[in-house]
Design a protein around this motif. Structure first.
Motif, PDB file in Angstrom:
ATOM      1  N   SER A  41       0.676  -1.387   0.122  1.00  0.00           N
ATOM      2  CA  SER A  41      -0.401   0.256   0.147  1.00  0.00           C
ATOM      3  C   SER A  41       0.493   1.468  -0.196  1.00  0.00           C
ATOM      4  O   SER A  41       0.281   1.881  -0.810  1.00  0.00           O
ATOM      5  CB  SER A  41      -1.021   0.201   0.923  1.00  0.00           C
ATOM      6  N   LEU A  42       2.074   0.988   0.469  1.00  0.00           N
ATOM      7  CA  LEU A  42       3.164   2.653   0.517  1.00  0.00           C
ATOM      8  C   LEU A  42       3.461   2.855  -0.636  1.00  0.00           C
ATOM      9  O   LEU A  42       3.447   3.750  -1.402  1.00  0.00           O
ATOM     10  CB  LEU A  42       4.348   1.565   1.451  1.00  0.00           C
ATOM     11  N   GLN A  43       3.849   1.053  -1.328  1.00  0.00           N
ATOM     12  CA  GLN A  43       3.878   1.954  -2.815  1.00  0.00           C
ATOM     13  C   GLN A  43       3.396   2.340  -4.031  1.00  0.00           C
ATOM     14  O   GLN A  43       2.958   2.410  -5.062  1.00  0.00           O
ATOM     15  CB  GLN A  43       4.588   0.686  -3.425  1.00  0.00           C
ATOM     16  N   GLN A  44       1.679   1.744  -3.605  1.00  0.00           N
ATOM     17  CA  GLN A  44       0.270   2.706  -4.524  1.00  0.00           C
ATOM     18  C   GLN A  44       0.521   3.753  -3.592  1.00  0.00           C
ATOM     19  O   GLN A  44       0.379   4.521  -5.138  1.00  0.00           O
ATOM     20  CB  GLN A  44      -0.330   1.857  -4.137  1.00  0.00           C
ATOM     21  N   VAL A  45       0.515   4.126  -2.796  1.00  0.00           N
ATOM     22  CA  VAL A  45       0.883   5.665  -2.555  1.00  0.00           C
ATOM     23  C   VAL A  45       2.072   6.200  -3.238  1.00  0.00           C
ATOM     24  O   VAL A  45       1.425   7.221  -3.657  1.00  0.00           O
ATOM     25  CB  VAL A  45       1.038   6.136  -0.898  1.00  0.00           C
ATOM     26  N   GLN A  46       3.049   5.556  -3.140  1.00  0.00           N
ATOM     27  CA  GLN A  46       4.204   6.449  -4.564  1.00  0.00           C
ATOM     28  C   GLN A  46       4.079   6.627  -5.562  1.00  0.00           C
ATOM     29  O   GLN A  46       3.687   6.935  -6.207  1.00  0.00           O
ATOM     30  CB  GLN A  46       5.746   5.031  -4.029  1.00  0.00           C
ATOM     31  N   VAL A  47       3.262   5.577  -6.317  1.00  0.00           N
ATOM     32  CA  VAL A  47       3.191   5.482  -7.387  1.00  0.00           C
ATOM     33  C   VAL A  47       1.927   6.491  -7.465  1.00  0.00           C
ATOM     34  O   VAL A  47       2.060   7.544  -8.883  1.00  0.00           O
ATOM     35  CB  VAL A  47       2.451   4.030  -8.903  1.00  0.00           C
ATOM     36  N   ASP A  48       0.769   6.496  -6.819  1.00  0.00           N
ATOM     37  CA  ASP A  48      -0.009   7.330  -6.842  1.00  0.00           C
ATOM     38  C   ASP A  48       0.473   8.752  -7.223  1.00  0.00           C
ATOM     39  O   ASP A  48       0.282   9.723  -7.662  1.00  0.00           O
ATOM     40  CB  ASP A  48      -1.151   7.491  -5.690  1.00  0.00           C
ATOM     41  N   CYS A  49       1.463   9.182  -6.379  1.00  0.00           N
ATOM     42  CA  CYS A  49       2.311  10.429  -5.952  1.00  0.00           C
ATOM     43  C   CYS A  49       2.773  10.897  -6.864  1.00  0.00           C
ATOM     44  O   CYS A  49       2.647  12.191  -7.521  1.00  0.00           O
ATOM     45  CB  CYS A  49       2.626  10.843  -4.540  1.00  0.00           C
ATOM     46  N   ALA A  50       3.468  10.391  -7.657  1.00  0.00           N
ATOM     47  CA  ALA A  50       4.069  10.286  -8.614  1.00  0.00           C
ATOM     48  C   ALA A  50       3.231  10.899 -10.241  1.00  0.00           C
ATOM     49  O   ALA A  50       3.279  11.188 -10.880  1.00  0.00           O
ATOM     50  CB  ALA A  50       4.947   9.324  -9.511  1.00  0.00           C
ATOM     51  N   PHE A  51       2.066   9.860 -10.136  1.00  0.00           N
ATOM     52  CA  PHE A  51       1.101   9.971 -11.284  1.00  0.00           C
ATOM     53  C   PHE A  51       0.490  11.431 -10.906  1.00  0.00           C
ATOM     54  O   PHE A  51       0.504  12.167 -11.922  1.00  0.00           O
ATOM     55  CB  PHE A  51      -0.101   9.400 -11.443  1.00  0.00           C
ATOM     56  N   LEU A  52       0.140  12.133  -9.778  1.00  0.00           N
ATOM     57  CA  LEU A  52      -0.275  13.340  -9.901  1.00  0.00           C
ATOM     58  C   LEU A  52       0.609  13.877  -9.661  1.00  0.00           C
ATOM     59  O   LEU A  52       0.432  15.443 -10.265  1.00  0.00           O
ATOM     60  CB  LEU A  52      -0.805  13.167  -8.034  1.00  0.00           C
ATOM     61  N   ALA A  53       2.296  14.134  -9.835  1.00  0.00           N
ATOM     62  CA  ALA A  53       3.036  15.063  -9.850  1.00  0.00           C
ATOM     63  C   ALA A  53       2.932  15.412 -11.305  1.00  0.00           C
ATOM     64  O   ALA A  53       2.928  16.374 -11.948  1.00  0.00           O
ATOM     65  CB  ALA A  53       3.826  15.017  -8.624  1.00  0.00           C
ATOM     66  N   ASP A  54       2.721  13.843 -12.055  1.00  0.00           N
ATOM     67  CA  ASP A  54       3.105  14.690 -13.227  1.00  0.00           C
ATOM     68  C   ASP A  54       1.702  14.990 -13.932  1.00  0.00           C
ATOM     69  O   ASP A  54       2.076  15.728 -14.354  1.00  0.00           O
ATOM     70  CB  ASP A  54       3.174  13.211 -14.260  1.00  0.00           C
ATOM     71  N   PHE A  55       1.118  14.620 -14.051  1.00  0.00           N
ATOM     72  CA  PHE A  55      -0.554  15.523 -13.955  1.00  0.00           C
ATOM     73  C   PHE A  55      -0.541  16.709 -13.564  1.00  0.00           C
ATOM     74  O   PHE A  55      -0.424  17.772 -14.476  1.00  0.00           O
ATOM     75  CB  PHE A  55      -1.934  14.799 -13.628  1.00  0.00           C
TER      76      PHE A  55
END
Length: 106
Positions: A41-55
Motif C-alpha cells: 500500500s505504501l508503494q501504491q501511494v508512491q505511484v499515486d503521488c508520482a502520477f499526480l505530480a506528473d498530471f
C-alpha cells in the motif's frame, strides 16, 4: 516559508486548479497520517503521488507544480513513516506503472 493552503488565488484557470489541488493534496496528507500501511500500500501511494505530480505539471504553471510536488513528497514521507517495513519502488518501476494511465489521459 510556510505554504498557505487556503491562500487567495488569481482568476486564471491554472490558479483555480492549483487552489483545488493544494486543498485536495493537503487533505490526502492528513488522511495518510491517520492510516497504517503495509509495503504494497505504501508503494501504491508512491505511484499515486508520482502520477499526480506528473498530471499537475500539465495543468498548472511550472513554479506552482513544484509546490504541489512538495506537498506530494510530504504525503509519501508520511506514508513511509506509517509503514512498519517501508520499501519504495525504484524510479524506473514507478515511471513504468504511470506510463499507461498517462497515455490514456493525453
Amino acid at each position: 516559508k510556510k505554504l498557505q493552503i487556503f491562500a487567495p488565488i488569481a482568476s486564471r484557470r491554472s490558479a483555480a486548479l492549483l487552489g483545488v489541488l493544494r486543498i485536495a493534496i493537503k487533505a490526502l496528507c492528513e488522511y495518510v497520517r491517520q492510516e497504517t500501511y503495509v509495503t504494497f500500500s505504501l508503494q501504491q501511494v508512491q505511484v499515486d503521488c508520482a502520477f499526480l505530480a506528473d498530471f499537475s505539471r500539465d495543468v498548472v504553471d511550472v513554479e506552482d507544480a513544484s509546490v504541489l510536488e512538495s506537498l506530494l513528497g510530504e504525503v509519501l514521507s508520511s506514508a513511509s513513516q506509517r509503514c512498519p517495513e517501508p520499501v519504495l519502488l525504484e524510479a524506473a518501476a514507478v515511471e513504468l506503472l504511470c506510463d499507461e494511465p498517462k497515455r490514456k489521459l493525453r
